[in-house]
Design an enzyme around this catalytic site. Sequence first.
Site, PDB file in Angstrom:
ATOM      1  N   ASP A  12      25.489  41.782  69.652  1.00 42.75           N
ATOM      2  CA  ASP A  12      24.392  42.679  70.544  1.00 42.75           C
ATOM      3  C   ASP A  12      25.080  44.047  70.193  1.00 42.75           C
ATOM      4  OD1 ASP A  12      22.958  44.207  72.111  1.00 42.75           O
ATOM      5  OD2 ASP A  12      23.404  43.352  73.950  1.00 42.75           O
ATOM      6  N   GLU A 151      15.988  41.560  70.247  1.00 39.10           N
ATOM      7  CA  GLU A 151      16.597  41.398  71.717  1.00 39.10           C
ATOM      8  C   GLU A 151      15.772  40.479  72.505  1.00 39.10           C
ATOM      9  OE1 GLU A 151      17.540  45.370  72.781  1.00 39.10           O
ATOM     10  OE2 GLU A 151      18.923  45.610  70.784  1.00 39.10           O
TER      11      GLU A 151
END
Length: 580
Positions: A12, A151
């Site tokens: 991430d 995401e």
Amino acid sequence: MSAEPKLIVGIDLGTTYSLVAVLQAGVPVVLPNALGERLTPSAVSVLDDGRVVVGAAARARAVLDPRNTALAFKRDMGTERLYELRGESFRPQQLSALILAALKQDAEAALGRPIEEAVVSVPAYFGELQRQATRDAAAIAGLHVERIVNEPTAAALAYGLRAADNDQRVVVFDLGGGTLDVSVLEIVSGVIEVQATAGDVRLGGEDFTDALAELAASRLDDDDRAELREHPIGWARLREACEGAKRRLSTEPAATVDLPDLPFGPGRRSRLHQSITREQAVDAWAPLLGRLRGPTERALRDASLDPGRLDHVLLVGGATRMPCIQHAVAGLFGRPPLCSLPPDEAVAMGAAVQAALKARDSAVADMVVTDVAPFTMGIESSVRMGSQFVGGVFAPILERGTVIPASRVKPFSTVADFQRTIHFKVFQGEHARCADNQQLGEYVLAKLPELPAGKVSVEVRFTYDLNGILEVDLTVGGTDRTETLVIERSPGRLTAEQVEQARQAMKRWKVHPREELPNLTALARAEALFVELIGPEREALGQSIARLRYALDRQDPVLIRQCRELLVAHTTQLLGGSEG
Ligand code: AMP
């Protein structure tokens, strides 16, 4: 004997923090960095000796040396912006590469094997240029990107592992440091489909911190406020203090911002001491909270979803720890949101699930992911006005929300007699006028057969893959001549040569070795605090700093460790109660 299975990590790459995770025995595990922490600040700083530091040490230096420290550069991915840090220019891709290289090292240290492949998440709202910039950043860091994952899709995957078998309609509400993403997903027996996404690339937790800093500054008299604004270190310290206050306000009814020794201009220092209550903060945040509604309504509308038919709302992103956000989300959807996973880790965990999926880890073999195109993509065309043609009209080919991978084709024809060339311009966006959308590339198709207007047709095929990469093929009607559009003039896009140059530049930079990071971070954090203090406390901390510096000069590992542990304990004790 079977070969060791391929190991792909999930990353991430966040605006404020980045994380790396891997699936172990079917469970996503976030890996610690050199400091033993799971969140690595997405910060890069260049020290006065020219050395580059990343992560927490760089974040602490944002207070001491804001001019030579870069933060929130994810917002500039895919643009031509350059960051000047101590005379050296860095592209956003290079700064991101430094973060990715640090995470790669952390993963290698934790797993005890080399890591060369990753799944990297990006906001669903990222366009093609930003996705490509993310790939380039990974290539510069020596990582091959196996998949770019949105995401919210990753977050749903993280929750998906825990989800029940029945069909569900889910909204992922992701408010991170710099971006808002609202996504509508459908989960049908292990298959996750993103039905719509909407968002705001300029709204995140950092804006809430800025608003608190503005609130604190607004309480100063006009002269002090004006001078503080002109003073980068002073303002950075105020912002840092407000970041702490914002976090404390997530669990407490009021928070104090106390800066004992703030510079208000040449030679003048004074104390800023204020209390901010939750109510006052929420008032200051009202305009930001108001901006949550637009993207939410657009996502629901695009998915034709009535909030009453929703099964779950998932909260993702560190800023969703704020009670006012949770409250606003509950109001927007008419139900309390779920937050059973740590909101700042869910995306990395999901990226790790996606990575295992790519590596065919049997624990996730039955999960399938599909995705949608975040933007409409098309070309410039013209309309007939009497005997004239007016250009600049956007002709969509692949609509926003199309499930990808997808391929769409549309015929176009010449508008003038004996026209030999057509200038194709590719755009993404939702506006009728091309000028209001973002141009992705252009191509001049020449040597067309000489025929009357409208008699030459060209089929334009847009192929959009799961990584969000667009290919445009132009086929001249009646022939088998096909040309693939080469996007040449996209600002911010790096050529293969530039990526290679950036890789070489990265090798030249003196990046602080990973094993030195604990010392460097302990010093940077203590020095940032030293600036804040006055009197005997400051003197005592100065002595602890000097001891660690002395031990480092002596290169005595036992002494270094002792002094570092003492300094960390001293810093933590001084911060006690004031940090959330
Ligand atoms: P992310 O990019 O998801 O890591 O989100 C980072 C953002 O979350 C930053 O703006 C942080 O200030 C914010 N954040 C993290 N923890 C908290 C908290 N406890 N309260 C309020 N905001 C937080």
